[in-house]
Design a protein around this motif. Sequence first.
Motif, PDB file in Angstrom:
ATOM      1  N   ALA A 143       0.843  -1.204   0.000  1.00 54.11           N
ATOM      2  CA  ALA A 143       0.000   0.000   0.000  1.00 54.11           C
ATOM      3  C   ALA A 143       0.878   1.253   0.000  1.00 54.11           C
ATOM      4  O   ALA A 143       0.578   2.234  -0.695  1.00 54.11           O
ATOM      5  CB  ALA A 143      -0.933  -0.010   1.203  1.00 54.11           C
ATOM      6  N   ILE A 144       1.961   1.218   0.749  1.00 53.38           N
ATOM      7  CA  ILE A 144       2.883   2.360   0.779  1.00 53.38           C
ATOM      8  C   ILE A 144       3.549   2.515  -0.588  1.00 53.38           C
ATOM      9  O   ILE A 144       3.660   3.631  -1.114  1.00 53.38           O
ATOM     10  CB  ILE A 144       3.936   2.175   1.892  1.00 53.38           C
ATOM     11  N   THR A 145       3.967   1.409  -1.161  1.00 56.00           N
ATOM     12  CA  THR A 145       4.606   1.438  -2.473  1.00 56.00           C
ATOM     13  C   THR A 145       3.650   1.991  -3.525  1.00 56.00           C
ATOM     14  O   THR A 145       4.039   2.790  -4.381  1.00 56.00           O
ATOM     15  CB  THR A 145       5.086   0.020  -2.857  1.00 56.00           C
ATOM     16  N   ARG A 146       2.392   1.600  -3.452  1.00 57.23           N
ATOM     17  CA  ARG A 146       1.383   2.121  -4.387  1.00 57.23           C
ATOM     18  C   ARG A 146       1.232   3.626  -4.210  1.00 57.23           C
ATOM     19  O   ARG A 146       1.123   4.379  -5.176  1.00 57.23           O
ATOM     20  CB  ARG A 146       0.044   1.415  -4.150  1.00 57.23           C
ATOM     21  N   GLY A 150       2.388   5.129  -7.474  1.00 54.96           N
ATOM     22  CA  GLY A 150       1.159   5.238  -8.257  1.00 54.96           C
ATOM     23  C   GLY A 150       0.828   3.967  -9.018  1.00 54.96           C
ATOM     24  O   GLY A 150      -0.135   3.914  -9.770  1.00 54.96           O
ATOM     25  N   THR A 151       1.627   2.929  -8.842  1.00 54.83           N
ATOM     26  CA  THR A 151       1.378   1.639  -9.502  1.00 54.83           C
ATOM     27  C   THR A 151       1.463   0.523  -8.482  1.00 54.83           C
ATOM     28  O   THR A 151       1.969   0.704  -7.372  1.00 54.83           O
ATOM     29  CB  THR A 151       2.419   1.373 -10.614  1.00 54.83           C
ATOM     30  N   ARG A 152       0.993  -0.650  -8.865  1.00 50.78           N
ATOM     31  CA  ARG A 152       1.029  -1.802  -7.953  1.00 50.78           C
ATOM     32  C   ARG A 152       2.373  -2.503  -8.050  1.00 50.78           C
ATOM     33  O   ARG A 152       2.781  -2.942  -9.112  1.00 50.78           O
ATOM     34  CB  ARG A 152      -0.084  -2.796  -8.297  1.00 50.78           C
ATOM     35  N   TRP A 153       3.049  -2.565  -6.919  1.00 49.60           N
ATOM     36  CA  TRP A 153       4.330  -3.256  -6.783  1.00 49.60           C
ATOM     37  C   TRP A 153       4.244  -4.151  -5.561  1.00 49.60           C
ATOM     38  O   TRP A 153       3.439  -3.911  -4.661  1.00 49.60           O
ATOM     39  CB  TRP A 153       5.447  -2.260  -6.474  1.00 49.60           C
ATOM     40  N   PHE A 158      10.053  -3.866  -3.376  1.00 48.87           N
ATOM     41  CA  PHE A 158      10.342  -2.447  -3.555  1.00 48.87           C
ATOM     42  C   PHE A 158      11.307  -1.942  -2.484  1.00 48.87           C
ATOM     43  O   PHE A 158      12.216  -1.174  -2.766  1.00 48.87           O
ATOM     44  CB  PHE A 158       9.036  -1.645  -3.523  1.00 48.87           C
ATOM     45  N   PHE A 159      11.128  -2.393  -1.245  1.00 49.74           N
ATOM     46  CA  PHE A 159      11.992  -1.941  -0.145  1.00 49.74           C
ATOM     47  C   PHE A 159      13.190  -2.865   0.081  1.00 49.74           C
ATOM     48  O   PHE A 159      13.888  -2.749   1.074  1.00 49.74           O
ATOM     49  CB  PHE A 159      11.181  -1.776   1.145  1.00 49.74           C
TER      50      PHE A 159
END
Length: 167
Positions: A143-146, A150-153, A158-159
């Motif tokens: 949710a934080i990455t989104r 702005g995209t689903r990851w 990602f982290f």
Amino acid sequence: MTRRRPVTEPVPTTPVIHTIPPAQVLPRLAALQTTSIADLKQQWRELFGKEPPPFNKAYIQSRLAYRIQELAYGGLRPETRARLEALGEQLDGGNIVLRRIRADSRPLPGTRLLREYDGVQHVVTVRADDFEFEGRPYRSLSAITRHITGTRWNGWTFFGLKGRPGA
């Protein structure tokens, strides 16, 4: 008619090395970097007295490096081991299952995850049951990455945490 059981020959074992002269430590550590995986596994058998785990070369190299130093200079003192055990019990009440689950899944509460994206550094704080980003709670890193991209990851990827908790 009686059946004969097959005769099994004993598996030859490699004698375990119990000490390494300190003068051999640096050359042996340097040699680990260019040693083949087959030779690393043979060293594992010699230094640990058991079969190597099915992990990658980097893991085996790092554990062998530690073991070489441990055999040359000595391992952790009993007081240090006892202290580490006590700290572990404070975290999980002595429940080894919880300790393994936590170690294999999410970072400890209070851990700060940093990621630079589009020239901006983003900081996430791991909390007991969720994550905090920009002063707001989020249930997942995805949710934080989104929010950031702005995209689903996959937030764990990602982290830089590779996989999902428990995976």
